[in-house]
Enzyme design. Structure first.
Site, PDB file in Angstrom:
ATOM      1  N   HIS A  21       0.848  -1.205   0.000  1.00 10.83           N
ATOM      2  CA  HIS A  21       0.000   0.000   0.000  1.00 10.83           C
ATOM      3  C   HIS A  21       0.878   1.248   0.000  1.00 10.83           C
ATOM      4  O   HIS A  21       1.318   1.726   1.040  1.00 10.83           O
ATOM      5  CB  HIS A  21      -0.905  -0.014   1.236  1.00 10.83           C
ATOM      6  CG  HIS A  21      -2.032   0.977   1.169  1.00 10.83           C
ATOM      7  ND1 HIS A  21      -3.361   0.607   1.257  1.00 10.83           N
ATOM      8  CD2 HIS A  21      -2.048   2.319   1.012  1.00 10.83           C
ATOM      9  CE1 HIS A  21      -4.131   1.674   1.167  1.00 10.83           C
ATOM     10  NE2 HIS A  21      -3.337   2.740   1.018  1.00 10.83           N
ATOM     11  N   GLU A  68     -11.149   3.289   7.574  1.00 12.72           N
ATOM     12  CA  GLU A  68     -10.065   4.218   7.901  1.00 12.72           C
ATOM     13  C   GLU A  68     -10.612   5.499   8.496  1.00 12.72           C
ATOM     14  O   GLU A  68     -10.074   6.019   9.478  1.00 12.72           O
ATOM     15  CB  GLU A  68      -9.239   4.539   6.662  1.00 12.72           C
ATOM     16  CG  GLU A  68      -8.105   5.524   6.919  1.00 12.72           C
ATOM     17  CD  GLU A  68      -7.432   6.026   5.642  1.00 12.72           C
ATOM     18  OE1 GLU A  68      -6.340   6.595   5.751  1.00 12.72           O
ATOM     19  OE2 GLU A  68      -8.005   5.860   4.543  1.00 12.72           O
TER      20      GLU A  68
END
Length: 349
Positions: A22, A206
């Protein structure tokens, strides 16, 4: 997961073969490169030297707000606004990961963002793929659709990704501000990517609620970007149940500890839910998210979670093995990465 590896040194974290799943291309520019590209394109910058620019980016990102964290991308995207610049930035990203001890890496970006700079999505994508291909690092590109945009635009992004599925594009992702833009708004985009055989990862859990992780999974996600709010105790006490479901689904979590603190998803690395997620049996790897914005490296993140969360060497190795196993890259590259990790560990015995 004890602190039994107190003898680990910076050289150990650097030499540990790492798997990066990521990292945003437009969030990882070298500060000097950003300065040079801005000067080339006549873009004003807030400071005039590379270290000060890196600090400015970090200060802006370390705000506790995902929305503010994302503001720095306006500058980096503008700087990348030619095919040559896109290729350079992608190449340097791969080379930096290689120098940092990564044996396998996946980078991601929304190529349609470059349309604001007069480039076509195709030109931007081809340039980034060319840059990655120049590096000796085993790596690939994930195309992002921006979730706050109309679904027609994310469908264009997914269609573009599908066209390059055999040319270095390995996956599709939904990125951008999460709250108010659930993945279900882009179900057709996700279907387009999956029908092309691409992996699907999704930023979820998130900056919204932990339940978004399972929503993304229901749409076909096998990996989750961040996902840390799945471990948060909410009013209904569903965290344990949600994590059990994620474990049963075999979801893999691309956790970025320092970035999570900067965006407000975690209050500190020391209190980051990574340990709770590991204890719940979830598959997890650690990544950087945005090396420039958060001022991090993969080696640095390994050192940070070792120091702040007392993750021992066995656990650090397991995190990177899990990343290799969950990668969207071809099986041969995954197998090579796993063998390299295991060889390194045996050499330390």
């Amino acid at each position: 997961m004890t602190a039994s590896t107190s003898t680990l040194t910076p050289a150990d974290f650097l030499s540990l073969p790492k798997v990066l799943l990521h990292e945003h291309v437009d969030g990882g520019l070298r500060p000097q490169t950003l300065l040079e590209l801005c000067a080339q394109r006549g873009i004003s910058v807030p400071v005039s030297d590379a270290p000060a620019l890196a600090q400015w980016m970090l200060n802006n990102a370390n705000s506790g707000s995902l929305v503010r964290y994302l503001e720095g991308f306006g500058l980096t995207v503008a700087a990348m606004g030619t095919p040559e610049n896109c290729e350079r930035v992608a190449f340097e990203a791969a080379e930096d990961a290689l120098a940092d001890g990564c044996v396998l890496a996946e980078f991601r970006m929304a190529p349609l963002l470059l349309e604001s700079q007069g480039m076509s999505g195709e030109a931007a994508l081809e340039a980034m793929l060319a840059g990655l291909a120049r590096s000796k690092l085993a790596c690939g590109l994930i195309v992002c659709g921006m979730r706050m945009e109309d679904s027609a635009n994310t469908e264009r992004a997914a269609t573009l990704a599908a066209r390059y599925a055999s040319q270095g594009v390995i996956g599709f992702d939904l990125a951008g501000p999460e709250r108010g833009f659930p993945p279900s708004l882009h179900a057709r985009s996700i279907a387009i990517a999956r029908e092309a055989g691409l992996g699907f990862t999704c930023h979820a859990g998130e900056a919204d609620i932990g339940g978004r992780v399972l929503e993304a999974a229901s749409l076909g996600a096998t990996r989750i970007g961040h996902g840390v709010l799945i471990a948060s105790d909410d009013a209904e006490g569903l965290a344990a149940e949600r994590m059990a479901q994620a474990r049963e689904l075999g979801l893999h979590f691309e956790v970025c500890p320092t970035s999570n603190v900067h965006t407000g998803a975690a209050t500190s690395v020391a209190t980051h839910p990574l340990k709770r997620m590991l204890d719940a049996g979830l598959s997890i790897s650690v990544s950087t998210d945005n090396r420039l914005m958060s001022g991090v490296t993969m080696s640095g993140e390994m050192a940070t979670v070792h120091r702040e969360l007392s993750l021992d060497l066995t656990t650090l190795v397991a995190l990177n093995r899990a990343g290799a196993q969950a990668s969207f890259l071809p099986a041969a590259q995954r197998t090579t990465a796993l063998a390299t990790i295991d060889t390194w560990l045996r050499a330390r015995a």
